[in-house]
Scaffold this active site. Structure first.
Site, PDB file in Angstrom:
ATOM      1  CB  SER A 242       8.580  -0.131   3.463  1.00 54.79           C
ATOM      2  OG  SER A 242       8.406  -1.270   2.820  1.00 54.79           O
ATOM      3  CG  HIS A 272       3.338  -0.553   1.447  1.00 52.11           C
ATOM      4  ND1 HIS A 272       3.853  -1.462   1.074  1.00 52.11           N
ATOM      5  CD2 HIS A 272       4.792  -0.004   1.844  1.00 52.11           C
ATOM      6  CE1 HIS A 272       4.940  -1.875   1.113  1.00 52.11           C
ATOM      7  NE2 HIS A 272       5.807  -1.030   1.654  1.00 52.11           N
ATOM      8  CG  HIS A 319       1.748  -6.238  -5.861  1.00 51.22           C
ATOM      9  ND1 HIS A 319       2.828  -6.005  -6.793  1.00 51.22           N
ATOM     10  CD2 HIS A 319       1.889  -6.399  -4.585  1.00 51.22           C
ATOM     11  CE1 HIS A 319       3.796  -5.915  -5.709  1.00 51.22           C
ATOM     12  NE2 HIS A 319       3.268  -6.146  -4.470  1.00 51.22           N
ATOM     13  NE  ARG A 328       4.916 -10.913  -0.507  1.00 51.37           N
ATOM     14  CZ  ARG A 328       4.712  -9.676  -0.577  1.00 51.37           C
ATOM     15  NH1 ARG A 328       5.576  -9.039   0.331  1.00 51.37           N
ATOM     16  NH2 ARG A 328       3.818  -8.828  -1.099  1.00 51.37           N
ATOM     17  CG  ASP A 374      -0.725  -6.565   3.113  1.00 47.76           C
ATOM     18  OD1 ASP A 374       0.175  -7.024   3.948  1.00 47.76           O
ATOM     19  OD2 ASP A 374      -0.563  -5.741   2.237  1.00 47.76           O
ATOM     20  NE  ARG A 400       9.557  -5.228   3.383  1.00 52.00           N
ATOM     21  CZ  ARG A 400       8.652  -5.053   2.483  1.00 52.00           C
ATOM     22  NH1 ARG A 400       8.419  -3.878   1.873  1.00 52.00           N
ATOM     23  NH2 ARG A 400       7.874  -6.226   1.927  1.00 52.00           N
ATOM     24  NE  ARG A 420      17.627  16.866  -7.284  1.00 52.67           N
ATOM     25  CZ  ARG A 420      16.494  17.520  -7.855  1.00 52.67           C
ATOM     26  NH1 ARG A 420      15.835  17.087  -8.702  1.00 52.67           N
ATOM     27  NH2 ARG A 420      16.335  19.062  -7.802  1.00 52.67           N
TER      28      ARG A 420
HETATM   29  N1  HAX Z   1      -9.797  -2.820  -5.416  1.00 52.75           N
HETATM   30  C1  HAX Z   1     -10.440  -1.894  -6.048  1.00 52.75           C
HETATM   31  N2  HAX Z   1      -9.778  -1.255  -6.898  1.00 52.75           N
HETATM   32  C2  HAX Z   1      -8.280  -1.536  -7.377  1.00 52.75           C
HETATM   33  C3  HAX Z   1      -7.900  -2.384  -6.696  1.00 52.75           C
HETATM   34  C4  HAX Z   1      -8.635  -3.130  -5.640  1.00 52.75           C
HETATM   35  N3  HAX Z   1      -7.976  -4.191  -4.692  1.00 52.75           N
HETATM   36  N4  HAX Z   1      -6.533  -2.697  -7.141  1.00 52.75           N
HETATM   37  C5  HAX Z   1      -6.558  -1.624  -7.850  1.00 52.75           C
HETATM   38  N5  HAX Z   1      -7.555  -1.065  -8.071  1.00 52.75           N
HETATM   39  C6  HAX Z   1      -7.757   0.096  -9.000  1.00 52.75           C
HETATM   40  C7  HAX Z   1      -7.002   1.191  -8.851  1.00 52.75           C
HETATM   41  O1  HAX Z   1      -7.356   2.103  -7.625  1.00 52.75           O
HETATM   42  C8  HAX Z   1      -6.952   2.092 -10.037  1.00 52.75           C
HETATM   43  O2  HAX Z   1      -8.284   2.732  -9.969  1.00 52.75           O
HETATM   44  P1  HAX Z   1      -8.463   4.222 -10.874  1.00 52.75           P
HETATM   45  O3  HAX Z   1      -7.518   3.992 -12.310  1.00 52.75           O
HETATM   46  O4  HAX Z   1      -9.786   4.497 -10.647  1.00 52.75           O
HETATM   47  O5  HAX Z   1      -7.283   5.239 -10.049  1.00 52.75           O
HETATM   48  C9  HAX Z   1      -7.011   0.638 -11.009  1.00 52.75           C
HETATM   49  O6  HAX Z   1      -7.651  -0.260 -10.242  1.00 52.75           O
HETATM   50  C10 HAX Z   1      -5.811   0.431 -11.628  1.00 52.75           C
HETATM   51  O7  HAX Z   1      -4.645   0.222 -10.693  1.00 52.75           O
HETATM   52  P2  HAX Z   1      -3.565  -0.936 -10.909  1.00 52.75           P
HETATM   53  O8  HAX Z   1      -2.839  -0.257 -11.862  1.00 52.75           O
HETATM   54  O9  HAX Z   1      -4.207  -2.191 -11.027  1.00 52.75           O
HETATM   55  O10 HAX Z   1      -3.043  -0.899  -9.464  1.00 52.75           O
HETATM   56  P3  HAX Z   1      -2.059   0.171  -8.887  1.00 52.75           P
HETATM   57  O11 HAX Z   1      -0.591  -0.448  -9.375  1.00 52.75           O
HETATM   58  O12 HAX Z   1      -2.102   1.616  -9.176  1.00 52.75           O
HETATM   59  O13 HAX Z   1      -2.010  -0.221  -7.232  1.00 52.75           O
HETATM   60  C11 HAX Z   1      -2.335  -1.274  -5.248  1.00 52.75           C
HETATM   61  C12 HAX Z   1      -1.692  -1.305  -6.621  1.00 52.75           C
HETATM   62  C13 HAX Z   1      -1.708  -2.261  -4.564  1.00 52.75           C
HETATM   63  C14 HAX Z   1      -2.119   0.121  -4.348  1.00 52.75           C
HETATM   64  C15 HAX Z   1      -3.914  -1.275  -5.563  1.00 52.75           C
HETATM   65  O14 HAX Z   1      -4.031  -2.703  -6.151  1.00 52.75           O
HETATM   66  C16 HAX Z   1      -4.699  -1.504  -4.319  1.00 52.75           C
HETATM   67  O15 HAX Z   1      -5.164  -0.455  -3.974  1.00 52.75           O
HETATM   68  N6  HAX Z   1      -4.941  -2.639  -3.598  1.00 52.75           N
HETATM   69  C17 HAX Z   1      -5.796  -2.611  -2.609  1.00 52.75           C
HETATM   70  C18 HAX Z   1      -4.865  -2.200  -1.342  1.00 52.75           C
HETATM   71  C19 HAX Z   1      -3.894  -3.264  -0.874  1.00 52.75           C
HETATM   72  O16 HAX Z   1      -3.960  -4.500  -0.745  1.00 52.75           O
HETATM   73  N7  HAX Z   1      -2.353  -2.932  -0.726  1.00 52.75           N
HETATM   74  C20 HAX Z   1      -1.417  -3.960  -0.384  1.00 52.75           C
HETATM   75  C21 HAX Z   1      -0.461  -4.109  -1.530  1.00 52.75           C
HETATM   76  C22 HAX Z   1       0.675  -5.058  -1.180  1.00 52.75           C
HETATM   77  C23 HAX Z   1       1.657  -4.377  -0.183  1.00 52.75           C
HETATM   78  O17 HAX Z   1       2.345  -3.489  -0.557  1.00 52.75           O
HETATM   79  N8  HAX Z   1       1.655  -4.502   0.953  1.00 52.75           N
HETATM   80  O18 HAX Z   1       1.947  -4.155   1.808  1.00 52.75           O
END
Ligand code: HAX
Length: 441
Positions: A242, A272, A319, A328, A374, A400, A420
């Site tokens: 965002s 997110h 995260h 938080r 969250d 936000r 860019r």
């Molecule tokens: N449950 C299951 N699998 C998860 C996971 C979770 N909570 N968190 C990470 N993973 C997985 C990823 O999907 C990824 O899998 P693949 O290799 O198969 O693609 C692997 O673990 C490595 O991911 P990572 O490097 O640890 O995490 P990223 O930086 O790629 O992604 C995310 C960060 C927040 C998107 C991820 O942890 C996630 O999807 N969490 C659940 C959704 C969530 O809570 N989002 C909110 C985040 C905070 C925010 O922005 N709030 O607004």
């Protein structure tokens, strides 16, 4: 709010001069090396932008102008009789780097109350025009986009304006948009879930207190929750979807309304901001499946395995930057201990917190098994009777706005360039590996 505007301008002029000197002397210094994996995997860890209002440490969590969340709770001015920080004080801090006085904070509340008046009717009509089952985040974006007719930046730019004055008109747009967001967001709530029975504002209240009132939640500690909620969700440095989207779109000199709305479309993604609705949805489904309101750790563990085996994420955990429990999350847990320690949903959130991290850790691939912001917020809202969980991300969005719009003001005042970055194709990458393409060197 002349005092804030003048103070902001003097800080910006000072920093602008410092940046000029820094770039003159150190502009060619390297600040890191980029690995191919980072280029393919979401640019993770690449330092590529300057964002003044907050900074995220992987272990410690967010600091706003150097202040942690517990420090903000201690130092920022409060509402009369309240214990939680006022978000308008955080906005002042992000704009100036200084903690405002009580007097300045209350003057800012009054300024925003004045700016919130006389929202054009077409904003509400635009929301009304969509089917009632439209997602509340879409309604928020439509409302804030409809308000773009009021952009002073867009009007002045069309007339012709000196680039030295961009900051002042961005400041006015940002202040007006922030001031009016609670009215639009509460309209979305009352229109969608409460038969369009809207509630008149009470401008004697602070920004968050009035938002709670216009939503229809007048219980004392709900207002306190909103003050805390709208403070802690405001900013998380610049690279999150965002903030970065607002920054990117703003870099094209799109006005505050266009830039913020773009950022909100990013916040509406389930990885997110939408994760806050997904968490409660996931817990409610778990409770239904298990046939209990208060599942044990063992039952939760089984449900987590089921979620993972279906190829889904456990919402609220993980995260991109943080590597510890999100402060938080902890701030919300402390609030719950104070106000609703025996609430069954809150207790379930705590049992999930005890259960999920070791399971995620055991998978070996998840970089952060700990809860993010969250994982807790929905349970607090449910406690006060806000059951419509698909609305939760709108609350996040209102908060936000403070961070991304304070940053937009900074970007305009510092004259930051249009963004860019360079992209390449996999063909380039393959040629580069063979030594046939030197596109990055
Ligand atoms: N449950 C299951 N699998 C998860 C996971 C979770 N909570 N968190 C990470 N993973 C997985 C990823 O999907 C990824 O899998 P693949 O290799 O198969 O693609 C692997 O673990 C490595 O991911 P990572 O490097 O640890 O995490 P990223 O930086 O790629 O992604 C995310 C960060 C927040 C998107 C991820 O942890 C996630 O999807 N969490 C659940 C959704 C969530 O809570 N989002 C909110 C985040 C905070 C925010 O922005 N709030 O607004």
């Amino acid at each position: 709010m002349e005092k804030l505007k003048t103070l902001f301008k003097s800080k910006a002029d000072q920093l602008s001069a410092e940046i000029k000197d820094i770039l003159k002397e150190h502009g060619t210094k390297k600040i890191g090396e980029v690995q191919l994996a980072q280029v393919y995997q979401g640019m993770r860890g690449i330092t590529g932008m300057v964002y003044e209002t907050s900074l995220l440490d992987a272990q410690e969590g967010i600091r706003f102008r150097g202040f942690s969340i517990p420090e903000l709770q201690e130092k920022l001015p409060k509402a009369k009789g309240g214990q939680e920080p006022l978000p308008e004080a955080l906005f002042w801090l992000m704009m100036t780097g200084e903690i405002p006085t009580e007097e300045d904070t209350h003057a800012l509340s009054a300024d925003w109350a004045e700016r919130a008046k006389n929202i054009p009717e077409h904003v509400f009509k635009a929301i009304d025009a969509l089917p009632i089952n439209t997602h509340p985040m879409t309604l928020l974006v439509v409302g804030s986009m409809a308000l773009q007719t009021e952009s002073i930046f867009a009007k002045k730019y069309a007339e012709g304006v000196n680039k030295k004055d961009y900051w002042a008109i961005t400041y006015e747009d940002s202040m007006n948009l922030i001031a009016r967001l609670p009215a639009i967001a509460s309209y979305v709530y009352r229109h969608k879930y409460k038969n369009s029975e809207t509630i008149a504002p009470d401008y004697s209240l602070d920004w968050a207190g009035n938002f709670a009132h216009q939503l229809g939640f007048d219980q004392g500690s709900f207002k306190e929750l909103m003050r805390l909620y709208l403070t802690i969700h405001a900013d998380h440095e610049g690279g999150n979807v965002s903030a970065h989207t607002t920054h990117l779109v703003g870099s094209a000199l799109s006005d505050a309304y266009l830039s913020f709305s773009a950022g909100m479309n990013g916040l509406a993604g389930p990885l997110h901001g939408l994760a806050n609705q997904e968490v409660i949805k996931w817990i409610i489904e778990m409770q239904k499946t298990l046939g209990t309101q208060t599942p044990t750790g063992e039952q939760i563990a089984g449900y987590v395995q089921k979620t993972l085996s279906e190829g889904k994420v456990v919402p609220g955990y993980g995260h991109a930057v943080l590597r510890k429990t999100d402060p938080r999350f902890s701030a919300q847990q402390e609030f719950a201990k104070k106000h609703m320690a025996n609430d069954p949903m809150v207790n379930t959130v705590w049992t999930i917190y005890e259960t999920v991290p070791p399971i995620l850790q055991s998978l070996g691939k998840i970089k952060n098994p700990w809860p993010n912001v969250d994982a807790h917020s929905g349970a607090l809202l449910l406690h006060y009777g806000m059951k419509e969980y698909d609305y939760y991300t709108v609350l996040f969005g209102v908060s936000r706005a403070l961070g991304v719009l304070a940053s937009l003001c900074w970007s305009r005042a510092l004259g930051f360039a249009i963004e860019r970055p360079k992209s390449v194709t996999t063909e380039n990458v393959k040629a580069w590996i063979k030594g046939e393409d030197t596109i990055w060197e």
